[in-house]
Design a protein around this motif. Sequence first.
Motif, PDB file in Angstrom:
ATOM      1  N   ARG A   8      51.857  10.805  30.716  1.00  0.00           N
ATOM      2  CA  ARG A   8      51.279  11.955  30.881  1.00  0.00           C
ATOM      3  C   ARG A   8      50.121  11.755  31.482  1.00  0.00           C
ATOM      4  NH1 ARG A   8      52.299  15.045  25.371  1.00  0.00           N
ATOM      5  NH2 ARG A   8      51.578  16.542  27.000  1.00  0.00           N
ATOM      6  N   VAL A   9      49.158  10.943  31.374  1.00  0.00           N
ATOM      7  CA  VAL A   9      47.952  11.265  32.265  1.00  0.00           C
ATOM      8  C   VAL A   9      48.520  10.744  33.632  1.00  0.00           C
ATOM      9  CG1 VAL A   9      45.854   9.776  32.419  1.00  0.00           C
ATOM     10  CG2 VAL A   9      46.559  10.171  29.629  1.00  0.00           C
ATOM     11  N   GLY A  10      48.907   9.831  34.170  1.00  0.00           N
ATOM     12  CA  GLY A  10      49.065   9.295  35.692  1.00  0.00           C
ATOM     13  C   GLY A  10      49.703  10.640  36.144  1.00  0.00           C
ATOM     14  N   ALA A  11      51.081  11.482  35.220  1.00  0.00           N
ATOM     15  CA  ALA A  11      51.525  12.469  35.748  1.00  0.00           C
ATOM     16  C   ALA A  11      50.062  13.388  35.749  1.00  0.00           C
ATOM     17  CB  ALA A  11      53.249  12.760  34.974  1.00  0.00           C
ATOM     18  N   LEU A  12      49.409  13.481  34.866  1.00  0.00           N
ATOM     19  CA  LEU A  12      48.718  14.723  35.614  1.00  0.00           C
ATOM     20  C   LEU A  12      47.465  14.476  36.699  1.00  0.00           C
ATOM     21  CD1 LEU A  12      47.949  15.762  32.179  1.00  0.00           C
ATOM     22  CD2 LEU A  12      49.398  17.055  33.210  1.00  0.00           C
ATOM     23  N   LEU A  13      47.320  13.451  36.565  1.00  0.00           N
ATOM     24  CA  LEU A  13      46.981  13.130  37.688  1.00  0.00           C
ATOM     25  C   LEU A  13      47.175  13.245  39.226  1.00  0.00           C
ATOM     26  CD1 LEU A  13      44.568  10.217  36.238  1.00  0.00           C
ATOM     27  CD2 LEU A  13      44.164  11.985  36.746  1.00  0.00           C
ATOM     28  N   ALA A  14      48.821  12.697  38.969  1.00  0.00           N
ATOM     29  CA  ALA A  14      49.273  12.725  40.190  1.00  0.00           C
ATOM     30  C   ALA A  14      50.108  14.773  41.023  1.00  0.00           C
ATOM     31  CB  ALA A  14      51.100  11.729  39.979  1.00  0.00           C
ATOM     32  N   LYS A 224      35.407   2.085  25.986  1.00  0.00           N
ATOM     33  CA  LYS A 224      35.202   2.821  26.139  1.00  0.00           C
ATOM     34  C   LYS A 224      34.890   2.096  27.965  1.00  0.00           C
ATOM     35  CE  LYS A 224      30.858   5.841  25.420  1.00  0.00           C
ATOM     36  NZ  LYS A 224      29.958   6.797  24.852  1.00  0.00           N
ATOM     37  N   ILE A 225      34.402   1.347  27.980  1.00  0.00           N
ATOM     38  CA  ILE A 225      33.582   1.188  29.606  1.00  0.00           C
ATOM     39  C   ILE A 225      34.624   0.877  30.366  1.00  0.00           C
ATOM     40  CG2 ILE A 225      33.365  -0.666  30.522  1.00  0.00           C
ATOM     41  CD1 ILE A 225      31.842  -1.950  27.979  1.00  0.00           C
ATOM     42  N   ALA A 226      36.254   1.207  29.500  1.00  0.00           N
ATOM     43  CA  ALA A 226      37.873   1.010  30.529  1.00  0.00           C
ATOM     44  C   ALA A 226      37.560   2.658  30.302  1.00  0.00           C
ATOM     45  CB  ALA A 226      39.031   0.645  29.629  1.00  0.00           C
ATOM     46  N   GLU A 227      37.378   3.615  30.140  1.00  0.00           N
ATOM     47  CA  GLU A 227      37.520   5.180  29.952  1.00  0.00           C
ATOM     48  C   GLU A 227      37.016   5.379  30.612  1.00  0.00           C
ATOM     49  OE1 GLU A 227      39.627   6.785  28.585  1.00  0.00           O
ATOM     50  OE2 GLU A 227      40.642   6.143  27.131  1.00  0.00           O
ATOM     51  N   LEU A 228      35.466   5.108  30.509  1.00  0.00           N
ATOM     52  CA  LEU A 228      34.445   5.093  32.096  1.00  0.00           C
ATOM     53  C   LEU A 228      35.023   4.635  33.316  1.00  0.00           C
ATOM     54  CD1 LEU A 228      30.908   4.105  29.742  1.00  0.00           C
ATOM     55  CD2 LEU A 228      32.368   6.501  30.961  1.00  0.00           C
ATOM     56  N   GLN A 229      35.381   3.905  33.324  1.00  0.00           N
ATOM     57  CA  GLN A 229      36.049   3.216  34.650  1.00  0.00           C
ATOM     58  C   GLN A 229      36.805   3.867  34.944  1.00  0.00           C
ATOM     59  OE1 GLN A 229      34.959   0.483  36.114  1.00  0.00           O
ATOM     60  NE2 GLN A 229      36.002   1.251  38.009  1.00  0.00           N
ATOM     61  N   ALA A 230      37.958   4.147  34.296  1.00  0.00           N
ATOM     62  CA  ALA A 230      39.130   5.298  34.926  1.00  0.00           C
ATOM     63  C   ALA A 230      38.114   6.770  35.178  1.00  0.00           C
ATOM     64  CB  ALA A 230      39.865   5.652  33.636  1.00  0.00           C
ATOM     65  N   ASN A 231      36.905   7.134  34.641  1.00  0.00           N
ATOM     66  CA  ASN A 231      36.952   8.430  35.196  1.00  0.00           C
ATOM     67  C   ASN A 231      36.551   7.988  36.350  1.00  0.00           C
ATOM     68  OD1 ASN A 231      37.604   8.966  32.927  1.00  0.00           O
ATOM     69  ND2 ASN A 231      35.037   8.763  31.241  1.00  0.00           N
ATOM     70  N   ALA A 232      35.592   7.429  36.611  1.00  0.00           N
ATOM     71  CA  ALA A 232      35.196   7.015  37.962  1.00  0.00           C
ATOM     72  C   ALA A 232      36.205   7.123  39.002  1.00  0.00           C
ATOM     73  CB  ALA A 232      34.333   5.545  38.098  1.00  0.00           C
ATOM     74  N   ASN A 233      37.302   5.957  38.514  1.00  0.00           N
ATOM     75  CA  ASN A 233      38.328   5.973  39.182  1.00  0.00           C
ATOM     76  C   ASN A 233      38.759   6.949  39.840  1.00  0.00           C
ATOM     77  OD1 ASN A 233      38.261   3.630  39.889  1.00  0.00           O
ATOM     78  ND2 ASN A 233      39.500   2.433  38.136  1.00  0.00           N
ATOM     79  N   ILE A 234      39.173   7.460  38.750  1.00  0.00           N
ATOM     80  CA  ILE A 234      39.702   9.198  39.070  1.00  0.00           C
ATOM     81  C   ILE A 234      38.833  10.414  39.881  1.00  0.00           C
ATOM     82  CG2 ILE A 234      40.301  11.373  37.761  1.00  0.00           C
ATOM     83  CD1 ILE A 234      41.169   9.632  35.531  1.00  0.00           C
ATOM     84  N   LEU A 235      37.145  10.434  39.805  1.00  0.00           N
ATOM     85  CA  LEU A 235      36.531  10.535  40.518  1.00  0.00           C
ATOM     86  C   LEU A 235      36.780  10.290  42.238  1.00  0.00           C
ATOM     87  CD1 LEU A 235      34.500  13.125  41.114  1.00  0.00           C
ATOM     88  CD2 LEU A 235      32.196  10.978  39.827  1.00  0.00           C
ATOM     89  N   GLY A 395      36.012  22.802  38.386  1.00  0.00           N
ATOM     90  CA  GLY A 395      36.724  22.627  37.731  1.00  0.00           C
ATOM     91  C   GLY A 395      35.942  21.803  36.717  1.00  0.00           C
ATOM     92  N   PRO A 396      37.455  21.414  35.717  1.00  0.00           N
ATOM     93  CA  PRO A 396      37.410  20.303  34.345  1.00  0.00           C
ATOM     94  C   PRO A 396      37.741  18.800  35.414  1.00  0.00           C
ATOM     95  CG  PRO A 396      38.421  21.543  34.105  1.00  0.00           C
ATOM     96  CD  PRO A 396      38.819  22.110  35.096  1.00  0.00           C
ATOM     97  N   LEU A 397      37.008  18.122  34.833  1.00  0.00           N
ATOM     98  CA  LEU A 397      37.322  16.188  35.159  1.00  0.00           C
ATOM     99  C   LEU A 397      37.251  15.667  34.185  1.00  0.00           C
ATOM    100  CD1 LEU A 397      39.088  15.015  38.121  1.00  0.00           C
ATOM    101  CD2 LEU A 397      36.194  14.493  38.056  1.00  0.00           C
ATOM    102  N   ARG A 398      37.974  14.741  33.885  1.00  0.00           N
ATOM    103  CA  ARG A 398      37.933  14.080  32.207  1.00  0.00           C
ATOM    104  C   ARG A 398      36.691  13.192  32.439  1.00  0.00           C
ATOM    105  NH1 ARG A 398      41.799   9.469  31.408  1.00  0.00           N
ATOM    106  NH2 ARG A 398      41.079   7.811  32.467  1.00  0.00           N
ATOM    107  N   GLY A 399      35.930  12.758  31.673  1.00  0.00           N
ATOM    108  CA  GLY A 399      34.454  12.257  31.972  1.00  0.00           C
ATOM    109  C   GLY A 399      32.852  12.823  32.200  1.00  0.00           C
ATOM    110  N   TYR A 400      33.333  13.994  33.260  1.00  0.00           N
ATOM    111  CA  TYR A 400      32.458  14.133  33.494  1.00  0.00           C
ATOM    112  C   TYR A 400      32.324  15.752  33.408  1.00  0.00           C
ATOM    113  CZ  TYR A 400      32.430  10.760  37.159  1.00  0.00           C
ATOM    114  OH  TYR A 400      32.352   9.309  37.035  1.00  0.00           O
ATOM    115  N   GLY A 401      33.129  16.347  32.636  1.00  0.00           N
ATOM    116  CA  GLY A 401      32.971  17.935  32.323  1.00  0.00           C
ATOM    117  C   GLY A 401      33.184  19.120  33.100  1.00  0.00           C
TER     118      GLY A 401
END
Length: 469
Positions: A8-14, A224-235, A395-401
Amino acid sequence: MLLLSRPRVGALLALILLLPAGAEAATLQEKIQNSQKKLEHIHENLGQIQAHLAAGQKTQAQLRVEISALDQRVVATQKKLAGIQQQQHSAQAQLAELRVKIHALQAELSQQKGILARQLRGAYMLGGVTPLAVWLQTERPGELGRMSVFYESLARARSALIVKTQGTAQQIRKTRHEVQIHETHLAQLAQQVSAQEQTLRQQREVHAALENQLAARIAADKTKIAELQANANILNGLVSRLTVQFRHQEEVARAKAAAEARRKAAAAAAARRAAAISAQRAAAAQHHLAQERQAEQRAQETERARQVQRAANAQKQPPTTVVRPPVIAPAPAPALPTTPIVGHGNYPPPVTGPVTARFGAPRVTGGLDWQGITFQAPVGTKVRAIAPGMVLYAGPLRGYGQIVIVQIAHSLLSIYGHLGATDVHVGEQVSTGRQVGSVGSGGELGNDGLYFEMRNAGRPVNPLDYIHN
C-alpha cells in the motif's frame, strides 16, 4: 497501532512518481493534492511511532553504562561468594577434626571408666576391711609393708584416674561446645551463601532483562534508520521527478515561446511588408501629388513671375521672395527595457536563527548524514523564499512534515521542511521574501525549527554556500 503494508505504501508513492511528464502546473497540483490525504495518513502513523519510541526507551549509551555497573557488581558478588564458600569448607574441615577428637576422647573416657569400674569392684569385694584389720589378721607380718604400699599406690592411682576421668569429661563438654559454635557459624555461613546466591540470581535476571532491552533498542534504531533511509529515498525520487517534469515544462514553454516568437516574427515581417507596400504606395501617391503640386507651383510661380515682371515694368517695385517651412526630422523610437537575469549571489536566509545542524554532519541516531541544515526558530515563525521561482511541490512528505519545493533557477532547488503550514500552491510564482509557510514543532529535529535543503541538478549541496546567515 495500525500500520500500512509495504504494497500500500508503494502504491501511494507510485501515485506521486507516475505523474505525467507533460502535465501543466495546474494538472500537477491536482494530482499531488489527490495524494496528500494518503501521505498525511502515512506521516501521522510514522510520527506516532517515533514519538512512542522516543518516550518509551532509553538510549544505548545509558543502557551500556547500567550493564557495565551491573557486571562490576556481579563480579564483586562472585568474589565474595567464593570467599564465603572457602570459609565454609574450612569450617567443615575443622568441624570434622573436632568430631574425630570427640570420638577419641569418648573412647579414652570409656577406657578410663572401665578401669575405674574394675578398681571400684575390687574395693567392693574387700568390703569393710581396714589396713589395721589386715595387719592383725595376717599370718605373715613381713608382708604387711608390701600390702600397705600396694593399697596406698592403688588409692593414688584411683584418685589420679578419677581426676583424669573428670578432666576428660570436661574436655568432651568443651569440645562439644566448640562443635556447637562451629555448627552455628556454619549455619550462618549457609544463610549468607543462600542470600548471596539469591541476590546474584536477581542481578543476573536484571542483567538479562537489560540486555534484552538493549537488543530491542538496537532493533528499533535499525528500523528507524531504515525509515529515515526510505524517507530520504522518497524525497530524492520526488525531487528528481519534479525536476524532470519542470524541465519538460520549461522545454514545452520554450518551444511554445519559440513558436510564438516565430509567429510574432512572421506577423511582424508581414506587417513590415504590408507597411513597406503601404509606404511605397503612399510614397508614390505623395510623389505624384508632389509632382502635381510642383507643376501647379511652377505654373503659379511662372504666372506670378509674369505678374511681377509686369508690375515691375509698370511700377518698378522689387520682386517678392518665397520662404519655405523648415523640415523637422522624426524623433527616435524609445529603447525596449531588458529582462533582468536571476543571479547566484548571496541569498537571504529563510528564517532568522542559529544553525543547529550543518550539512554533512552525522545524525545522533545514526544512518544518513544531514543533507541540509536546520535553523532553530519558534513555532509559527514565518518562513520566506530566499529567491524568486516557481513552486513545484507544497504538502506533506513522510519524515519531513509539511514541505515546500521551489525551483529557483534551471537546476537549483530550495526545499523548506518540517513546516507547520504551507502558504503557497503548486505552480505559483513566488518572489524573494514571499512567505511560503511557518515553522512547525518537534518531529525528527527534536526541537522546534526549520529544515532547509538546496539541490543542484538533483544533488544535495551545502546551503551555506548560497545563503548568508
